[in-house]
Motif scaffolding. Structure first.
Motif, short mmCIF file in Angstrom:
data_model
loop_
_atom_site.label_atom_id
_atom_site.label_comp_id
_atom_site.label_asym_id
_atom_site.label_seq_id
_atom_site.Cartn_x
_atom_site.Cartn_y
_atom_site.Cartn_z
N ALA A 120 35.35 -72.17 -27.42
CA ALA A 120 35.29 -71.31 -26.23
C ALA A 120 36.64 -71.26 -25.52
CB ALA A 120 34.21 -71.82 -25.27
N ILE A 121 37.32 -72.41 -25.43
CA ILE A 121 38.64 -72.46 -24.79
C ILE A 121 39.65 -71.64 -25.61
CG2 ILE A 121 40.59 -73.98 -24.25
CD1 ILE A 121 38.49 -76.10 -23.40
N ASP A 122 39.58 -71.77 -26.94
CA ASP A 122 40.49 -71.00 -27.79
C ASP A 122 40.29 -69.49 -27.62
OD1 ASP A 122 41.58 -73.35 -28.73
OD2 ASP A 122 40.43 -73.34 -30.60
N LEU A 123 39.04 -69.07 -27.42
CA LEU A 123 38.76 -67.65 -27.22
C LEU A 123 39.34 -67.14 -25.90
CD1 LEU A 123 35.09 -67.29 -28.50
CD2 LEU A 123 37.17 -66.39 -29.55
N LEU A 124 39.45 -68.02 -24.90
CA LEU A 124 40.00 -67.61 -23.61
C LEU A 124 41.46 -67.15 -23.74
CD1 LEU A 124 38.59 -70.36 -21.22
CD2 LEU A 124 37.82 -67.99 -21.44
N ALA A 125 42.18 -67.68 -24.73
CA ALA A 125 43.57 -67.28 -24.93
C ALA A 125 43.67 -65.79 -25.26
CB ALA A 125 44.21 -68.11 -26.04
N GLN A 126 42.69 -65.27 -25.99
CA GLN A 126 42.69 -63.85 -26.33
C GLN A 126 42.03 -63.00 -25.25
OE1 GLN A 126 40.80 -65.12 -29.71
NE2 GLN A 126 42.76 -66.03 -30.21
N GLN A 127 41.01 -63.54 -24.61
CA GLN A 127 40.27 -62.79 -23.60
C GLN A 127 40.00 -63.69 -22.40
OE1 GLN A 127 36.61 -61.15 -25.08
NE2 GLN A 127 36.56 -59.59 -23.51
N PRO A 128 40.92 -63.71 -21.42
CA PRO A 128 40.81 -64.64 -20.30
C PRO A 128 39.59 -64.42 -19.41
CG PRO A 128 42.83 -63.34 -20.14
CD PRO A 128 42.15 -62.93 -21.39
N ARG A 129 39.08 -63.21 -19.42
CA ARG A 129 37.89 -62.93 -18.60
C ARG A 129 36.80 -62.32 -19.49
NH1 ARG A 129 42.48 -61.58 -15.99
NH2 ARG A 129 42.91 -62.69 -14.05
N PRO A 130 36.18 -63.17 -20.32
CA PRO A 130 35.18 -62.66 -21.27
C PRO A 130 33.91 -62.22 -20.56
CG PRO A 130 35.20 -65.04 -21.30
CD PRO A 130 36.31 -64.62 -20.39
N PRO A 131 33.07 -61.43 -21.23
CA PRO A 131 31.77 -61.08 -20.64
C PRO A 131 31.01 -62.38 -20.36
CG PRO A 131 32.15 -59.87 -22.68
CD PRO A 131 33.28 -60.84 -22.53
N GLY A 132 30.38 -62.45 -19.22
CA GLY A 132 29.63 -63.66 -18.87
C GLY A 132 30.41 -64.64 -18.03
N CYS A 133 31.72 -64.44 -17.88
CA CYS A 133 32.49 -65.35 -17.03
C CYS A 133 32.19 -64.97 -15.57
CB CYS A 133 33.98 -65.31 -17.32
SG CYS A 133 34.88 -63.95 -16.58
N VAL A 134 32.26 -65.96 -14.70
CA VAL A 134 31.94 -65.75 -13.29
C VAL A 134 33.12 -66.22 -12.45
CG1 VAL A 134 30.38 -66.43 -11.42
CG2 VAL A 134 29.48 -66.10 -13.73
N ALA A 135 33.57 -65.36 -11.53
CA ALA A 135 34.63 -65.76 -10.60
C ALA A 135 34.00 -66.67 -9.55
CB ALA A 135 35.24 -64.53 -9.94
N LEU A 136 34.62 -67.81 -9.27
CA LEU A 136 34.07 -68.74 -8.29
C LEU A 136 34.40 -68.28 -6.88
CD1 LEU A 136 34.71 -72.24 -9.87
CD2 LEU A 136 32.73 -70.76 -10.07
N ALA A 137 33.40 -68.34 -6.01
CA ALA A 137 33.58 -67.93 -4.62
C ALA A 137 34.53 -68.90 -3.92
CB ALA A 137 32.24 -67.92 -3.91
N GLY A 138 35.42 -68.36 -3.10
CA GLY A 138 36.32 -69.19 -2.33
C GLY A 138 37.53 -69.70 -3.10
N GLU A 139 37.62 -69.36 -4.35
CA GLU A 139 38.76 -69.80 -5.18
C GLU A 139 39.46 -68.56 -5.71
OE1 GLU A 139 39.65 -72.93 -5.80
OE2 GLU A 139 37.94 -73.95 -4.90
N ASP A 140 40.78 -68.56 -5.67
CA ASP A 140 41.54 -67.43 -6.15
C ASP A 140 41.77 -67.54 -7.65
OD1 ASP A 140 42.32 -65.18 -4.84
OD2 ASP A 140 44.44 -65.72 -4.78
N SER A 141 41.33 -66.55 -8.39
CA SER A 141 41.49 -66.46 -9.84
C SER A 141 41.00 -67.70 -10.60
CB SER A 141 42.95 -66.13 -10.22
OG SER A 141 43.82 -67.18 -9.90
N VAL A 142 39.91 -68.31 -10.10
CA VAL A 142 39.26 -69.42 -10.81
C VAL A 142 37.93 -68.90 -11.35
CG1 VAL A 142 38.27 -71.73 -10.63
CG2 VAL A 142 40.38 -71.18 -9.41
#
Length: 88
Positions: free
Chosen positions: A30-52
């Protein structure tokens, strides 16, 4: 699209090392896939955090920060869903 460089925090490396080999392999993939697609379907932006963001891998969560200007994914924490959001 350029591929991102993945950096893993020491605390996340230790968390991954404590898991079963099967879970380690799933999380590494899953971490290796993030290198190609940093915001994959199903990822959730955390509230109160910038770009986390958070991505699910079974009962585990990978918390990571996307630094677009440097093309870096910084994996901050990896842990079971009941523990990963707790401070400390």
């Amino acid at each position: 699209m350029s591929e991102y460089r993945v950096e893993i925090a020491r605390r996340a490396i230790k968390s991954i090392a404590r898991l079963s080999l099967k879970e380690q392999l799933r999380i590494r993939a899953a971490i290796d896939l993030l290198a190609q697609q940093p915001r994959p379907p199903g990822c959730v932006a955390l509230a109160g955090e910038d770009s986390v963001y958070r991505v699910r891998v079974g009962d585990y969560r990978i918390l990571y920060q996307v630094i677009d200007k440097k093309l870096v994914i910084h994996v901050v924490r990896v842990g079971h869903r009941r523990d990963v959001y707790r401070p400390g």
